[in-house]
Design a protein around this motif. Structure first.
Motif, short mmCIF file in Angstrom:
data_model
loop_
_atom_site.label_atom_id
_atom_site.label_comp_id
_atom_site.label_asym_id
_atom_site.label_seq_id
_atom_site.Cartn_x
_atom_site.Cartn_y
_atom_site.Cartn_z
N LEU A 21 -40.70 1.34 7.75
CA LEU A 21 -40.46 -0.03 8.23
C LEU A 21 -40.92 -1.06 7.20
O LEU A 21 -40.24 -2.07 6.97
N LEU A 22 -42.08 -0.81 6.59
CA LEU A 22 -42.59 -1.73 5.58
C LEU A 22 -41.65 -1.83 4.37
O LEU A 22 -41.59 -2.87 3.71
N SER A 23 -40.94 -0.76 4.09
CA SER A 23 -40.06 -0.73 2.91
C SER A 23 -38.76 -1.48 3.12
O SER A 23 -38.05 -1.78 2.15
N LEU A 24 -38.42 -1.80 4.38
CA LEU A 24 -37.14 -2.45 4.66
C LEU A 24 -37.15 -3.89 4.17
O LEU A 24 -38.04 -4.67 4.51
N PRO A 25 -36.15 -4.29 3.40
CA PRO A 25 -36.08 -5.68 2.94
C PRO A 25 -35.58 -6.59 4.05
O PRO A 25 -35.03 -6.13 5.07
N LEU A 26 -35.75 -7.88 3.87
CA LEU A 26 -35.21 -8.84 4.83
C LEU A 26 -33.72 -9.06 4.62
O LEU A 26 -32.98 -9.32 5.58
N VAL A 27 -33.28 -8.99 3.38
CA VAL A 27 -31.86 -9.16 3.04
C VAL A 27 -31.49 -8.11 2.01
O VAL A 27 -32.26 -7.84 1.08
N LEU A 28 -30.31 -7.53 2.17
CA LEU A 28 -29.79 -6.57 1.21
C LEU A 28 -28.54 -7.16 0.58
O LEU A 28 -27.56 -7.46 1.28
N HIS A 29 -28.57 -7.35 -0.73
CA HIS A 29 -27.43 -7.90 -1.46
C HIS A 29 -26.70 -6.76 -2.17
O HIS A 29 -27.32 -5.99 -2.91
N VAL A 30 -25.40 -6.65 -1.94
CA VAL A 30 -24.58 -5.60 -2.57
C VAL A 30 -23.56 -6.29 -3.46
O VAL A 30 -22.48 -6.69 -2.99
N PRO A 31 -23.86 -6.47 -4.76
CA PRO A 31 -22.97 -7.23 -5.64
C PRO A 31 -21.56 -6.66 -5.74
O PRO A 31 -20.59 -7.42 -5.84
N SER A 32 -21.44 -5.33 -5.73
CA SER A 32 -20.11 -4.72 -5.88
C SER A 32 -19.18 -5.09 -4.74
O SER A 32 -17.96 -5.10 -4.90
N GLU A 33 -19.75 -5.40 -3.57
CA GLU A 33 -18.94 -5.80 -2.42
C GLU A 33 -18.98 -7.30 -2.18
O GLU A 33 -18.34 -7.80 -1.25
N HIS A 34 -19.78 -8.01 -2.99
CA HIS A 34 -20.00 -9.45 -2.78
C HIS A 34 -20.39 -9.67 -1.32
O HIS A 34 -19.78 -10.49 -0.60
N ALA A 35 -21.40 -8.91 -0.90
CA ALA A 35 -21.80 -8.90 0.50
C ALA A 35 -23.31 -8.94 0.66
O ALA A 35 -24.05 -8.46 -0.20
N PHE A 36 -23.73 -9.53 1.78
CA PHE A 36 -25.13 -9.55 2.17
C PHE A 36 -25.26 -8.85 3.52
O PHE A 36 -24.45 -9.09 4.43
N PHE A 37 -26.26 -8.01 3.65
CA PHE A 37 -26.61 -7.41 4.93
C PHE A 37 -27.93 -8.03 5.37
O PHE A 37 -28.91 -8.03 4.62
N VAL A 38 -27.95 -8.55 6.59
CA VAL A 38 -29.14 -9.24 7.08
C VAL A 38 -29.19 -9.07 8.59
O VAL A 38 -28.15 -8.92 9.24
N HIS A 39 -30.39 -9.11 9.15
CA HIS A 39 -30.49 -8.91 10.60
C HIS A 39 -29.90 -10.07 11.38
O HIS A 39 -29.02 -9.89 12.23
N ALA A 40 -30.39 -11.29 11.13
CA ALA A 40 -29.97 -12.43 11.95
C ALA A 40 -28.93 -13.30 11.25
O ALA A 40 -27.89 -13.60 11.84
N GLY A 41 -29.19 -13.73 10.02
CA GLY A 41 -28.20 -14.56 9.35
C GLY A 41 -28.72 -15.25 8.11
O GLY A 41 -29.90 -15.16 7.76
#
Length: 369
Positions: free
Chosen positions: A149-169
């Motif tokens: 759980l401590l290792s999980l980032p708040l935001v994950l940026h995936v440049p190849s997809e030009h995408a952000f993964f985030v919990h809320a926004g």
């Protein structure tokens, strides 16, 4: 929850040797304790990529507090907690204290009766709920689960997809400034700090996407990216869905104005010198499946007995330009909503510049708590 997760992974033919699984957080709490621990154990054991949710954060905070409290006064803190937990277990023989309201009442009674232990009660941060789901998961999870759980980032940026993964926004700009301000990352071409990168479009896009994370101050606030649901009229962030405008609408409307770096912002036109990027998020179960061209909300309320949904990306190919924005109706309740109002899940949605993604969902059973 774990059964629904297993069903979903089977539906998408998940292969842990070949596929990348990404979760959107809140893999703990709001479900029966064994289910939460089982899901967490699976994610931890296989080191599944994902982001931290607001409930995960509360579990982390409780575990950190427990580690601290157990060391106080040569173990006196640990003995106090152990005695209190024994009393709680004795009072929970019939399972009545599984209900949060009964637990809160029981804790309040113990606080009044145990005034000689005031110094210990006073060390629990204001607003924290002893024996809540978050506390119990924090107490029971393994050390490896905690480290995961401590290792999980708040935001994950995936440049190849030009995408952000985030919990809320996320926000595409600082709402307290004009969208065309030079301080807004989408209002100007990004500066590349290394001459070796050149001025290629991929390098510029990556730099601009990183600037959204770095230069929009709200996106640097952990509370915001873990809790945001709406943007109020006074430009402040809200975790409520009935105050202001959904942040995903703001994101979609803003990045839809991007026309590329060469054309840039044209005088008299409602355009911006940028390329659009996509946000994939969870958190807003009250909105159900929330599909926009450049924002995809996947929280379809499994914990409330609705559905668990995955967005599946495969090989690159052209997409259909079908609008799935209203694939699910909005719910009037802040979280749970009405399971009978769910419409059928669309099979495909456009994703990124020229791709198509599949939506796959399975039905969940409302847990008995």
């Amino acid at each position: 929850m774990k059964l629904a997760l297993d069903d979903l992974l089977e539906q998408v033919s998940y292969n842990k040797e070949k596929d990348t699984l990404i979760h959107l957080g809140d893999i703990t709490a709001k479900a029966p304790l064994p289910g939460s621990l089982s899901v967490l154990s699976f994610m931890s054991e296989y080191n599944i990529t994902g982001v931290r949710g607001n409930h995960d954060q509360m579990v982390i905070e409780w575990r950190a507090w427990l580690n601290w409290a157990n060391r106080l006064e040569d173990g006196a803190g640990s003995r106090w907690l152990s005695d209190l937990e024994k009393k709680w277990e004795e009072g929970n023989v019939r399972g009545e204290l599984e209900d949060s309201s009964y637990t809160e009442e029981w804790v309040a009674t113990q606080m009044r009766a145990g005034r000689k232990h005031h110094k210990w009660w006073s060390r629990i941060p204001k607003g924290w709920k002893l024996f809540s789901d978050h506390y119990r998961i924090a107490r029971l999870m393994s050390e490896s689960d905690y480290r995961y759980l401590l290792s999980l980032p708040l935001v994950l940026h995936v440049p190849s997809e030009h995408a952000f993964f985030v919990h809320a926004g996320l926000l595409p700009y600082d709402p307290k400034l004009s969208i065309t301000s030079k301080r807004q990352p989408l209002a100007h071409l990004p500066k590349l700090h290394s001459a070796s990168l050149g001025s290629s479009v991929p390098a510029l896009r990556n730099a601009q996407e990183l600037a959204i994370l770095d230069d929009v101050k709200q996106n640097n606030n952990p509370w915001v990216v873990l809790n945001i649901r709406n943007l109020r009229k006074d430009h402040t962030v809200s975790r409520k869905t009935n105050k202001g405008e959904a942040w995903a609408d703001v994101w979609n409307q803003t990045v839809s104005r991007c026309v590329g770096f060469e054309r840039g912002a044209q005088k008299g036109e409602n355009t911006l010198p940028c390329h659009p990027s996509t946000v994939i998020y969870g958190h807003a179960a009250s909105r159900g499946l929330d599909i926009h061209r450049w924002a995809v909300g996947l929280d379809t309320g499994c914990v409330y007995g609705r559905r668990l949904t995955a967005l599946v990306l495969g090989a690159q190919h052209s997409h259909r330009s079908t609008d799935f924005r209203n694939a699910y109706r909005d719910y009037h309740d802040d979280e749970e909503g009405d399971i009978n109002s769910i419409e059928s899940t669309p099979q495909a949605v456009p994703f990124g510049d020229n791709r198509q993604a599949r939506l796959v969902s399975v039905r969940c059973h409302r847990p008995k708590v």
